[in-house]
Scaffold this active site. Structure first.
Site, PDB file in Angstrom:
ATOM      1  CB  SER A  61      -4.678   3.368   2.344  1.00  0.00           C
ATOM      2  OG  SER A  61      -3.777   3.232   3.410  1.00  0.00           O
ATOM      3  CG  MET A  62       0.045   1.474   2.868  1.00  0.00           C
ATOM      4  SD  MET A  62       0.986   2.289   1.577  1.00  0.00           S
ATOM      5  CE  MET A  62       2.429   1.249   1.488  1.00  0.00           C
TER       6      MET A  62
END
Length: 193
Positions: A61-62
């Site tokens: 997600s990052m």
């Protein structure tokens, strides 16, 4: 006994003032630190564990800032003396988690808006207070649309850098600042691909 006399090379080192500070001229720095040194080390270790921690990145997600498997150092002290800032990467407790759950779920995301801001995602752009944000750290522009959201005081709006693959504020709304655990400092281990 000539081997006990200082050599000419040793005299040369002493003659140059810039070399006198060198610790190798006195081997005292190699001594065992003693009880006071061990107590200092213990205090440093205790402070380290109180004000920082190492976290594992389990998802993408990052991405591209953080990759799956990265180990990151998170410091927990700075938000006691200052407020979270825009673009800080923070770890926080899952806001959707029920209070009775035994295991705490921790996320890591980037702050894109603070209390009092209006946030919206449309046409592949993030708008904060009506201004499109230049974000060169995201994986790709978001393909979703989010309604105009007001961020209340005492809250922040968080999004993952991999906008299309992130469970973040565009799903569950603004996050209370009290849920923030700490601020990302650096990546201390990146596994080989």
């Amino acid at each position: 006994m000539s081997f006990l006399r200082p050599s000419a090379l040793h005299q040369c080192f002493i003659a140059f003032p810039s070399l006198r500070w060198m610790p190798c001229q006195s081997w005292e720095f190699l001594r065992w630190p003693g009880l006071d040194g061990l107590l200092r080390l213990l205090v440093v270790v205790l402070l380290w564990t109180m004000f920082s921690e190492i976290r594992f990145i389990p998802s993408s997600s990052m991405y591209p800032t953080l990759r799956v498997g990265d180990r990151v150092i998170v410091e927990k002290a700075s938000y006691y003396i200052r407020s979270p800032a825009m673009h800080d990467i923070v770890t926080f407790l899952d806001p959707t988690q029920q209070t009775g759950d035994s295991e705490q779920i921790v996320f890591i995301k980037r702050i894109v808006a603070k209390g009092g801001d209006l946030v919206e995602v449309r046409n592949g752009w993030l708008y904060v207070n009506g201004i499109a944000q230049k974000e060169d750290f995201i994986a790709e522009p978001p393909t979703y649309v989010s309604n105009l959201t007001y961020v209340p005081e005492g809250h922040v709006y968080l999004l993952g850098d991999n906008r299309n693959n992130s469970f973040d504020s565009h799903v569950w709304g603004p996050l209370p600042i009290k849920n923030i655990i700490g601020r990302y400092v650096t990546c201390c281990h990146r596994p080989r691909s």
